[in-house]
Scaffold this motif. Structure first.
Motif, PDB file in Angstrom:
ATOM      1  N   GLU A 135       1.327   9.520   8.755  1.00 12.55           N
ATOM      2  CA  GLU A 135       0.655   8.531   9.598  1.00 12.55           C
ATOM      3  C   GLU A 135      -0.483   7.810   8.875  1.00 12.55           C
ATOM      4  OE1 GLU A 135      -0.586  10.550  13.100  1.00 12.55           O
ATOM      5  OE2 GLU A 135       1.464  10.927  13.805  1.00 12.55           O
ATOM      6  N   ARG A 136      -0.660   8.081   7.562  1.00 11.69           N
ATOM      7  CA  ARG A 136      -1.798   7.523   6.840  1.00 11.69           C
ATOM      8  C   ARG A 136      -1.374   6.897   5.519  1.00 11.69           C
ATOM      9  NH1 ARG A 136      -6.304   7.210   9.828  1.00 11.69           N
ATOM     10  NH2 ARG A 136      -7.581   7.364   7.942  1.00 11.69           N
ATOM     11  N   ARG A 137      -2.103   5.860   5.108  1.00 11.85           N
ATOM     12  CA  ARG A 137      -1.935   5.315   3.768  1.00 11.85           C
ATOM     13  C   ARG A 137      -2.732   6.181   2.792  1.00 11.85           C
ATOM     14  NH1 ARG A 137      -4.094  -0.646   4.857  1.00 11.85           N
ATOM     15  NH2 ARG A 137      -5.591   0.619   6.027  1.00 11.85           N
ATOM     16  N   PHE A 138      -2.380   6.121   1.511  1.00 10.04           N
ATOM     17  CA  PHE A 138      -3.087   6.949   0.548  1.00 10.04           C
ATOM     18  C   PHE A 138      -3.179   6.233  -0.794  1.00 10.04           C
ATOM     19  CE2 PHE A 138       1.343   7.887  -0.286  1.00 10.04           C
ATOM     20  CZ  PHE A 138       1.420   8.234  -1.630  1.00 10.04           C
ATOM     21  N   PHE A 139      -3.985   6.799  -1.705  1.00  4.01           N
ATOM     22  CA  PHE A 139      -4.031   6.315  -3.079  1.00  4.01           C
ATOM     23  C   PHE A 139      -4.241   7.490  -4.016  1.00  4.01           C
ATOM     24  CE2 PHE A 139      -8.486   6.185  -1.800  1.00  4.01           C
ATOM     25  CZ  PHE A 139      -9.216   6.478  -2.947  1.00  4.01           C
ATOM     26  N   TRP A 153       0.841  -1.195   0.000  1.00  7.48           N
ATOM     27  CA  TRP A 153       0.000   0.000   0.000  1.00  7.48           C
ATOM     28  C   TRP A 153       0.878   1.249   0.000  1.00  7.48           C
ATOM     29  CZ3 TRP A 153      -4.588  -1.144  -1.406  1.00  7.48           C
ATOM     30  CH2 TRP A 153      -5.308  -2.225  -0.878  1.00  7.48           C
ATOM     31  N   LEU A 154       0.436   2.290  -0.662  1.00  5.06           N
ATOM     32  CA  LEU A 154       1.167   3.553  -0.644  1.00  5.06           C
ATOM     33  C   LEU A 154       1.131   4.127   0.769  1.00  5.06           C
ATOM     34  CD1 LEU A 154      -0.053   5.141  -4.002  1.00  5.06           C
ATOM     35  CD2 LEU A 154       2.003   3.770  -3.582  1.00  5.06           C
ATOM     36  N   ASP A 155       2.303   4.441   1.288  1.00  6.41           N
ATOM     37  CA  ASP A 155       2.494   4.833   2.684  1.00  6.41           C
ATOM     38  C   ASP A 155       2.887   6.307   2.738  1.00  6.41           C
ATOM     39  OD1 ASP A 155       3.390   5.255   5.285  1.00  6.41           O
ATOM     40  OD2 ASP A 155       4.452   3.348   5.422  1.00  6.41           O
ATOM     41  N   ARG A 192       6.507   7.488   3.350  1.00  8.24           N
ATOM     42  CA  ARG A 192       7.564   7.202   2.385  1.00  8.24           C
ATOM     43  C   ARG A 192       7.526   8.225   1.250  1.00  8.24           C
ATOM     44  NH1 ARG A 192       9.874   2.420   3.604  1.00  8.24           N
ATOM     45  NH2 ARG A 192       8.662   0.850   4.711  1.00  8.24           N
ATOM     46  N   ASN A 193       8.543   8.187   0.423  1.00 11.04           N
ATOM     47  CA  ASN A 193       8.646   9.108  -0.698  1.00 11.04           C
ATOM     48  C   ASN A 193       8.563   8.343  -2.018  1.00 11.04           C
ATOM     49  OD1 ASN A 193       9.311  11.754   0.697  1.00 11.04           O
ATOM     50  ND2 ASN A 193      10.921  10.436   1.532  1.00 11.04           N
ATOM     51  N   TYR A 194       7.805   8.908  -2.945  1.00 14.63           N
ATOM     52  CA  TYR A 194       7.547   8.237  -4.215  1.00 14.63           C
ATOM     53  C   TYR A 194       7.680   9.219  -5.381  1.00 14.63           C
ATOM     54  CZ  TYR A 194       5.115   4.902  -1.115  1.00 14.63           C
ATOM     55  OH  TYR A 194       4.785   4.015  -0.121  1.00 14.63           O
ATOM     56  N   LYS A 195       7.831   8.625  -6.552  1.00 12.19           N
ATOM     57  CA  LYS A 195       7.836   9.406  -7.789  1.00 12.19           C
ATOM     58  C   LYS A 195       7.083   8.636  -8.853  1.00 12.19           C
ATOM     59  CE  LYS A 195      11.275   9.472 -10.821  1.00 12.19           C
ATOM     60  NZ  LYS A 195      12.564   9.722 -11.509  1.00 12.19           N
ATOM     61  N   ILE A 196       6.357   9.372  -9.681  1.00  6.71           N
ATOM     62  CA  ILE A 196       5.716   8.764 -10.839  1.00  6.71           C
ATOM     63  C   ILE A 196       5.966   9.667 -12.036  1.00  6.71           C
ATOM     64  CG2 ILE A 196       3.431   9.840 -10.544  1.00  6.71           C
ATOM     65  CD1 ILE A 196       2.247   7.099 -11.306  1.00  6.71           C
ATOM     66  N   THR A 197       6.317   9.062 -13.155  1.00  8.64           N
ATOM     67  CA  THR A 197       6.585   9.813 -14.377  1.00  8.64           C
ATOM     68  C   THR A 197       5.425   9.615 -15.350  1.00  8.64           C
ATOM     69  OG1 THR A 197       8.976   9.562 -14.110  1.00  8.64           O
ATOM     70  CG2 THR A 197       8.173  10.143 -16.309  1.00  8.64           C
ATOM     71  N   VAL A 198       4.764  10.707 -15.670  1.00  9.53           N
ATOM     72  CA  VAL A 198       3.673  10.668 -16.649  1.00  9.53           C
ATOM     73  C   VAL A 198       4.274  10.937 -18.025  1.00  9.53           C
ATOM     74  CG1 VAL A 198       1.495  11.714 -17.389  1.00  9.53           C
ATOM     75  CG2 VAL A 198       1.989  11.427 -14.943  1.00  9.53           C
TER      76      VAL A 198
END
Length: 475
Positions: free
Chosen positions: A445-449, A366-368, A371-377
């Motif tokens: 402190e939360r999961r996300f989408f 699950w997306l947390d 944490r740190n994320y990247k998405i390339t469109v």
């Protein structure tokens, strides 16, 4: 004196036993329960899943009522709403308009105004289970010409209203979720014009037709609207309340029997003892986790091979007009999971917009928000209008609380593109240095989408020949 001490010790011992028993009852563990209690627990989980569309509606109108929007009133946003609008996956490109009513005491008229230059209103009239009766407004039944919609109970044989469009509403409650369609975007001037048009919407009893209907309009912009069902042990009290106010549909008779087995009977008092409440307290959160898993991982078809992006709604929405009522069965699991994630249905699900959901990393985490994320469109997203990406809380399916912004869209001049035209977006509790304009904050402190929205999608997006990339961990 000695007897007094002994009596005090006995009282303390008894109190200790009671406290220990109550403490034990608060932590129901189905793996250590007897067969009867396990069955009550599993029925309670199932009941909460079944009731989710109705609970989504109930919390929606309860929040409106707390904000001063009563039956037959119009609640509106004078500006585009922010995170305080806590309902399932709203967008923040246009202000929402709300109305609800009850036909138990007689038919109700829902009156839509005609569109004006550059401003139209579109939405859907639904029953309490969020089953759409019809789309209304500029892209609905009246095509922006305005109309009166008369909502009557089944088998109604009373008077009608001249030139009104008549619909049978199977439930007592009904509601409409509407949005202005604003050419040129939500500028201050356009929002004022949209508000003026909104104040021509009317809801009134048929018995008052022909009179000067005095509709109450309430600006709810900036008002905290807690519309997301709280899936704890208290949800069962809400289920009991709602089934007492609503019609029991034939499709739900078996579930009414299951509800009776867990202490929820229509027209009977709702009085769970400590043991039953402990079961409720365990079952409510379990039902939520089940719907989260079903919605994001099981029911919604993945659209790009080998990637985690999935469709907005489970299969069956078009075939059943969002009811999930098939000739031989009712798929309440798919419908419950869907209405964990969305508020409002549409009668005619067209191709003017296209939505995709992403809740996991490529390896299934699950997306947390910590944490740190990247998405390339990729470059040249095939849309006629624009596209956007919005963050939502995984458990509430609404905006992340106290966090702005929650959306980045392709019309924003501040968004920085790569040399090849692609765009890198970043998600996490803190912006990467120098990437602030392409960053959406998360709650650690939360999961996300995410939901990706595409307005005016071209065929290459709809047939998946154009693909979005998965999310990448950057820490």
């Amino acid at each position: 004196m000695g007897w007094g001490k002994s009596l005090g010790a006995i009282k303390a011992l008894v109190l200790g036993v009671i406290v220990a028993t109550a403490s034990h009852a608060e932590d129901f563990d189905p793996s250590n329960a007897n067969t009867a209690d396990r069955m009550t627990y599993h029925r309670a989980v199932d009941a909460a899943v079944w009731a989710m569309p109705l609970m989504n509606f109930k919390f929606y109108i309860d929040a409106l009522a707390r904000a001063g929007v009563g039956p037959n009133d119009i609640g509106y946003n004078s500006k585009v709403q922010d995170w305080r609008f806590q309902t399932a996956t709203p967008n923040n490109t246009t202000p929402y308009i709300h109305a609800y009513w009850n036909i138990k005491d007689g038919p109700v008229v829902f009156e839509m105004p005609a569109s004006v230059e550059g401003i139209g209103i579109f939405g859907t009239v639904m029953d309490a289970w969020q089953r759409p009766l019809d789309d209304v407004g500029s892209k609905g039944r009246d095509r922006g010409l305005g109309a009166k919609y008369l909502l009557v109970p089944p088998n109604y044989d009373g008077p009608l209203l001249r030139n009104a469009l008549v619909y049978e509403q199977e439930t007592n409650f009904g509601f409409a979720v509407l949005r202005p369609i604003i050419a040129g975007g939500p500028t201050e001037e356009n929002l004022a014009r949209a508000t003026a048009l909104t104040k021509q919407i009317k809801v009134y009893p048929l018995s008052e037709a022909g009179e000067e209907a005095a509709t109450n309009y309430v600006d709810v912009y900036g008002v905290p609207l807690e519309m997301t069902p709280k899936m704890d042990g208290g949800i069962y009290g809400h289920i009991h309340e709602m089934i007492g106010e609503e019609v029991v549909l034939d499709r739900d008779l078996a579930m009414m029997g299951a509800l009776a087995r867990i202490g929820i009977k229509r027209n009977d008092p709702f009085e769970p003892d400590a043991k039953l409440q402990a079961i409720y307290d365990a079952a409510g959160p379990e039902a939520l986790e089940y719907m989260i898993d079903q919605y994001h991982r099981v029911l919604n078809p993945f659209v790009f091979e080998g990637k985690k992006w999935s469709a907005l709604v489970p299969d069956g929405s078009r075939e059943t007009e969002w009811s999930y009522e098939y000739p031989s069965y009712y798929d309440y699991v798919a419908r419950g999971a869907l209405y964990y994630a969305i508020i409002t249905s549409v009668k005619n699900y067209g191709t003017a917009t296209y939505y995709l959901d992403l809740a996991e990393t490529p390896d299934g985490e699950w997306l947390d928000g910590n944490r740190n994320y990247k998405i390339t469109v990729p470059a040249n997203v095939p849309v006629r209008d624009f596209w956007s990406i919005t963050t939502y809380d995984l458990e509430t399916a609404s905006y992340l609380r106290d966090i702005e912004p929650s959306t980045i869209d392709s019309n924003m001049a501040s968004v920085v593109k790569n040399d090849d035209g692609s765009v890198d977006f970043f998600f996490g509790p803190k912006a990467p240095e120098g990437k602030e304009s392409n960053w959406l904050p998360t709650n650690p402190e939360r999961r996300f989408f995410l939901l990706a929205r595409f307005y005016g999608p071209e065929p290459s997006l709809l047939d998946s020949s154009f693909e979005l990339n998965d999310m990448e961990r950057t820490d």
